[in-house]
Design a protein around this motif. Sequence first.
Motif, PDB file in Angstrom:
ATOM      1  N   LEU A 127      79.966 -91.377  51.553  1.00  0.00           N
ATOM      2  CA  LEU A 127      81.001 -91.764  52.504  1.00  0.00           C
ATOM      3  C   LEU A 127      81.075 -90.785  53.667  1.00  0.00           C
ATOM      4  CD1 LEU A 127      83.781 -92.759  49.974  1.00  0.00           C
ATOM      5  CD2 LEU A 127      82.353 -94.284  51.320  1.00  0.00           C
ATOM      6  N   ASP A 167      88.264-101.123  56.318  1.00  0.00           N
ATOM      7  CA  ASP A 167      87.743 -99.750  56.230  1.00  0.00           C
ATOM      8  C   ASP A 167      88.167 -99.047  54.945  1.00  0.00           C
ATOM      9  OD1 ASP A 167      86.422 -99.948  58.649  1.00  0.00           O
ATOM     10  OD2 ASP A 167      88.076 -99.106  59.809  1.00  0.00           O
ATOM     11  N   GLU A 190      86.747 -95.467  53.791  1.00  0.00           N
ATOM     12  CA  GLU A 190      86.559 -94.861  55.103  1.00  0.00           C
ATOM     13  C   GLU A 190      87.905 -94.621  55.787  1.00  0.00           C
ATOM     14  OE1 GLU A 190      83.833 -97.214  57.350  1.00  0.00           O
ATOM     15  OE2 GLU A 190      82.282 -97.153  55.795  1.00  0.00           O
ATOM     16  N   GLN A 226      89.050 -91.776  58.771  1.00  0.00           N
ATOM     17  CA  GLN A 226      88.657 -90.627  59.587  1.00  0.00           C
ATOM     18  C   GLN A 226      89.837 -89.777  60.050  1.00  0.00           C
ATOM     19  OE1 GLN A 226      85.494 -90.181  59.830  1.00  0.00           O
ATOM     20  NE2 GLN A 226      84.705 -92.188  59.249  1.00  0.00           N
TER      21      GLN A 226
END
Length: 369
Positions: free
Chosen positions: A5, A231, A236, A238
């Motif tokens: 990831l 996501d 995921e 960020q």
Amino acid sequence: MEKKLPNSDRKIIHIDMDAFFASVEQLDNPEFRGKPVAVGGSKERGVVAAASYEARKYGVRSAMPSKTAYQKCPHIIFTPPRFERYKEVSAVIRSIFLEYTDLVEPLSLDEAFLDVTENKMGIASATLIAKAIRKQIFEETGLTASAGISINKFLAKIASDYQKPNGITLIGPEKAVSFLEQLEVDKFFGVGKVTAKKMHSLGIHTGLDLKQWTKEALRLKFGKAGPFYYDIVRGEDQRPVNPNRIRKSLGAENTFDQDLVEIEDMKMAMDPILQTVHKRLEKADKFGKTLTLKIKFKDFSQITRSITQTENIVSSEILKQLTFNLLEQVNWEDFPEGVRLLGVTCSNFEQDEAEENIKKTGYQLTIDF
């Protein structure tokens, strides 16, 4: 072998105090220990701000009307909130966090994200740091905390809730995808009851079910949240841990099982919403000057109405009065459809004004302490 990831070398911890308000009351009042305790409200009126784990066994939850809580647990102990005391304990906990890292993002008085990828102690294991923090919190406050450890904020948040109370859960990068695939969507942070119900109607019950949908299909079904769901089910996220995070607004809303038509019914339905908003404002110790009312109709169209005061909206009575005034000012003849959702948001906090002054003047005033 699972896919690597993004940012899998990050080490993020989410610390969440266990039933914080109620636990502080049990700590300070030995006669409350081991008994069902509700902070806020009373047996007759108001809403529950927090419930001890003993009370939760009976189905008592925060934001529940006090009368309902009493029906579920007749021997429940109601106690008024003491926010100054909660803030005092929260400050001790925050100071413990800062011994390990400066990258601390508080979400409220009782929870925070910590980025310990590089930390002041030079400890390589985030799990060891989480264990040390929980031990130190207990030694200095007498309270327990749950911790989640992973490679991003979303996974860490889910992990901290996985073995509550007084638990610790690690979701490592090699296990993240399979963990999410098996997880029920109801337990995804950011998926509320209404969204979960909608997902179930579409055959989405687990993360694996959710992964079968394209980003565009999710956008069509869930709007702006669709790409977010796309996501996160893939692990995921960020978003950095932001120690300077500032909440621009605080609010609450509720979608009703039956559409409301009469304004008096709307006012009754607003009462628990307003109680929740006021609780959140007090919990965050943030009060603003602008109040916004959100109304969504049966056909999913919506309107908002706002009012801005010269002083911060602090008391629950003023909050209610302003909200009811906005409700009464709506020309209901223009909106014959029933109301399916009502919400209230408070914004225009003091720090927002400070930011605007900096933008306008180009400098920041310094204040002596």
